[in-house]
Design a protein around this motif. Sequence first.
Motif, PDB file in Angstrom:
ATOM      1  N   UNK A 203     -16.684  33.316 -21.920  1.00  0.00           N
ATOM      2  CA  UNK A 203     -15.576  32.403 -22.203  1.00  0.00           C
ATOM      3  C   UNK A 203     -16.063  31.004 -22.570  1.00  0.00           C
ATOM      4  N   UNK A 204     -17.398  30.800 -22.529  1.00  0.00           N
ATOM      5  CA  UNK A 204     -18.000  29.498 -22.837  1.00  0.00           C
ATOM      6  C   UNK A 204     -17.325  28.379 -22.044  1.00  0.00           C
ATOM      7  N   UNK A 205     -17.192  28.586 -20.743  1.00  0.00           N
ATOM      8  CA  UNK A 205     -16.478  27.649 -19.885  1.00  0.00           C
ATOM      9  C   UNK A 205     -17.222  26.322 -19.790  1.00  0.00           C
ATOM     10  N   UNK A 206     -16.491  25.238 -19.980  1.00  0.00           N
ATOM     11  CA  UNK A 206     -17.027  23.886 -19.846  1.00  0.00           C
ATOM     12  C   UNK A 206     -16.085  23.105 -18.938  1.00  0.00           C
ATOM     13  N   UNK A 207     -16.458  22.941 -17.692  1.00  0.00           N
ATOM     14  CA  UNK A 207     -15.646  22.183 -16.740  1.00  0.00           C
ATOM     15  C   UNK A 207     -16.551  21.227 -15.986  1.00  0.00           C
ATOM     16  N   UNK A 208     -15.940  20.230 -15.341  1.00  0.00           N
ATOM     17  CA  UNK A 208     -16.730  19.251 -14.611  1.00  0.00           C
ATOM     18  C   UNK A 208     -16.296  19.095 -13.165  1.00  0.00           C
ATOM     19  N   UNK A 209     -15.521  20.076 -12.665  1.00  0.00           N
ATOM     20  CA  UNK A 209     -15.088  20.020 -11.271  1.00  0.00           C
ATOM     21  C   UNK A 209     -14.667  21.405 -10.800  1.00  0.00           C
ATOM     22  N   UNK A 210     -14.628  21.565  -9.474  1.00  0.00           N
ATOM     23  CA  UNK A 210     -14.179  22.835  -8.913  1.00  0.00           C
ATOM     24  C   UNK A 210     -12.715  23.089  -9.245  1.00  0.00           C
ATOM     25  N   UNK A 211     -11.897  22.046  -9.219  1.00  0.00           N
ATOM     26  CA  UNK A 211     -10.470  22.213  -9.529  1.00  0.00           C
ATOM     27  C   UNK A 211     -10.282  22.721 -10.956  1.00  0.00           C
ATOM     28  N   UNK A 212     -11.054  22.169 -11.887  1.00  0.00           N
ATOM     29  CA  UNK A 212     -10.944  22.614 -13.277  1.00  0.00           C
ATOM     30  C   UNK A 212     -11.399  24.060 -13.411  1.00  0.00           C
ATOM     31  N   UNK A 213     -12.401  24.439 -12.649  1.00  0.00           N
ATOM     32  CA  UNK A 213     -12.873  25.818 -12.705  1.00  0.00           C
ATOM     33  C   UNK A 213     -11.822  26.778 -12.148  1.00  0.00           C
ATOM     34  N   UNK A 214     -11.159  26.390 -11.084  1.00  0.00           N
ATOM     35  CA  UNK A 214     -10.092  27.216 -10.516  1.00  0.00           C
ATOM     36  C   UNK A 214      -8.953  27.379 -11.517  1.00  0.00           C
ATOM     37  N   UNK A 215      -8.636  26.315 -12.242  1.00  0.00           N
ATOM     38  CA  UNK A 215      -7.579  26.422 -13.257  1.00  0.00           C
ATOM     39  C   UNK A 215      -7.990  27.391 -14.358  1.00  0.00           C
ATOM     40  N   UNK A 216      -9.249  27.324 -14.795  1.00  0.00           N
ATOM     41  CA  UNK A 216      -9.710  28.294 -15.787  1.00  0.00           C
ATOM     42  C   UNK A 216      -9.603  29.711 -15.230  1.00  0.00           C
ATOM     43  N   UNK A 217     -10.041  29.893 -13.985  1.00  0.00           N
ATOM     44  CA  UNK A 217     -10.024  31.228 -13.379  1.00  0.00           C
ATOM     45  C   UNK A 217      -8.611  31.805 -13.364  1.00  0.00           C
ATOM     46  N   UNK A 218      -7.629  30.970 -13.031  1.00  0.00           N
ATOM     47  CA  UNK A 218      -6.244  31.438 -13.001  1.00  0.00           C
ATOM     48  C   UNK A 218      -5.791  31.869 -14.388  1.00  0.00           C
ATOM     49  N   UNK A 219      -6.196  31.123 -15.405  1.00  0.00           N
ATOM     50  CA  UNK A 219      -5.787  31.457 -16.771  1.00  0.00           C
ATOM     51  C   UNK A 219      -6.483  32.708 -17.275  1.00  0.00           C
ATOM     52  N   UNK A 220      -7.657  33.020 -16.701  1.00  0.00           N
ATOM     53  CA  UNK A 220      -8.435  34.173 -17.141  1.00  0.00           C
ATOM     54  C   UNK A 220      -8.304  35.366 -16.211  1.00  0.00           C
ATOM     55  N   UNK A 221      -7.411  35.273 -15.230  1.00  0.00           N
ATOM     56  CA  UNK A 221      -7.193  36.342 -14.243  1.00  0.00           C
ATOM     57  C   UNK A 221      -8.469  36.689 -13.477  1.00  0.00           C
ATOM     58  N   UNK A 222      -9.271  35.674 -13.211  1.00  0.00           N
ATOM     59  CA  UNK A 222     -10.466  35.831 -12.377  1.00  0.00           C
ATOM     60  C   UNK A 222     -10.096  35.383 -10.967  1.00  0.00           C
ATOM     61  N   UNK A 223     -10.311  36.221  -9.947  1.00  0.00           N
ATOM     62  CA  UNK A 223      -9.855  35.915  -8.586  1.00  0.00           C
ATOM     63  C   UNK A 223     -10.744  34.908  -7.875  1.00  0.00           C
ATOM     64  N   UNK A 224     -10.777  33.697  -8.398  1.00  0.00           N
ATOM     65  CA  UNK A 224     -11.562  32.604  -7.838  1.00  0.00           C
ATOM     66  C   UNK A 224     -10.593  31.507  -7.417  1.00  0.00           C
ATOM     67  N   UNK A 225     -10.620  31.145  -6.147  1.00  0.00           N
ATOM     68  CA  UNK A 225      -9.682  30.152  -5.623  1.00  0.00           C
ATOM     69  C   UNK A 225     -10.429  29.111  -4.798  1.00  0.00           C
ATOM     70  N   UNK A 226      -9.752  27.998  -4.546  1.00  0.00           N
ATOM     71  CA  UNK A 226     -10.341  26.931  -3.765  1.00  0.00           C
ATOM     72  C   UNK A 226     -10.160  27.152  -2.270  1.00  0.00           C
TER      73      UNK A 226
END
Length: 255
Positions: A203-226
């Motif tokens: 997905x070539x993910x480019x984020x700069x925080x855990x919160x941004x990564x969690x938002x990507x995960x939700x959009x990609x249906x990846x079960x990653x939560x804070x």
Amino acid sequence: MIVLLPPSETKAAGGSGASLTTARPGESPLGFPGLAVARSRALAALDRLVAAGQDVSTPAKARAAADNAAVRSAPTMPAIDRYTGVLYDALGAGSLDADARAWVETHVVIQSALLGFVRASDHIPAYKVSEHTKLPGERMRDLWSEAGAVIDGFALDLRSKAYAALAPVAGAVPVEIVSPEGKALNHWNKAGKGALVRSLAEAAVEVDSADALVRWAASASVPLTGTETGLRLVVQDPRLAPSEPGTAAGPVQDR
């Protein structure tokens, strides 16, 4: 964004890259030049271990001893290809397309007990040294306790607790691996980590925080939560949810 991975006890043999000692000036196969002194100390200690004699009582131990004896002169290959095993098989770097492979080479950093932090693209030899190896005249903690200073920016920490303690990285965000029932996993958490990194790369993910990564995960249906202490990834034992070899879905189970 940096993704921190642990090394693997198992490693691919061979390689076609310049050795640690034959690379021309300015063409070192290793990045993070700030670790050069610690690496030199670790390699010198390994030389002493080799000189003292190593256990060659089994074919596997004999191969490991030979790898250690030739570590300075042996051919190298990218670290992401050198390391094998459950995590690296699930990541499947060799089957990624060019863009995803480039993402891995840019964002993935692996912690070696012998060489410190190396980038996925850094060329390394085969060797047999773990965090438990007794290197004559050195302590692993003394070698690498300050190594984390070379890691800048947001770091997603997928290392084992032992390696994270060996070289702490300030601000790194740890990931807890659990089953769909919320139970901690051991062996299969490695497959989940590899599948997560593959998903990030594809997905070539480019984020700069855990919160941004969690938002990507939700959009990609990846079960990653804070969580209060970091992040949590839900992983399904692949024996219970088989998937096609080399796919990113693998052991990651959507809720």
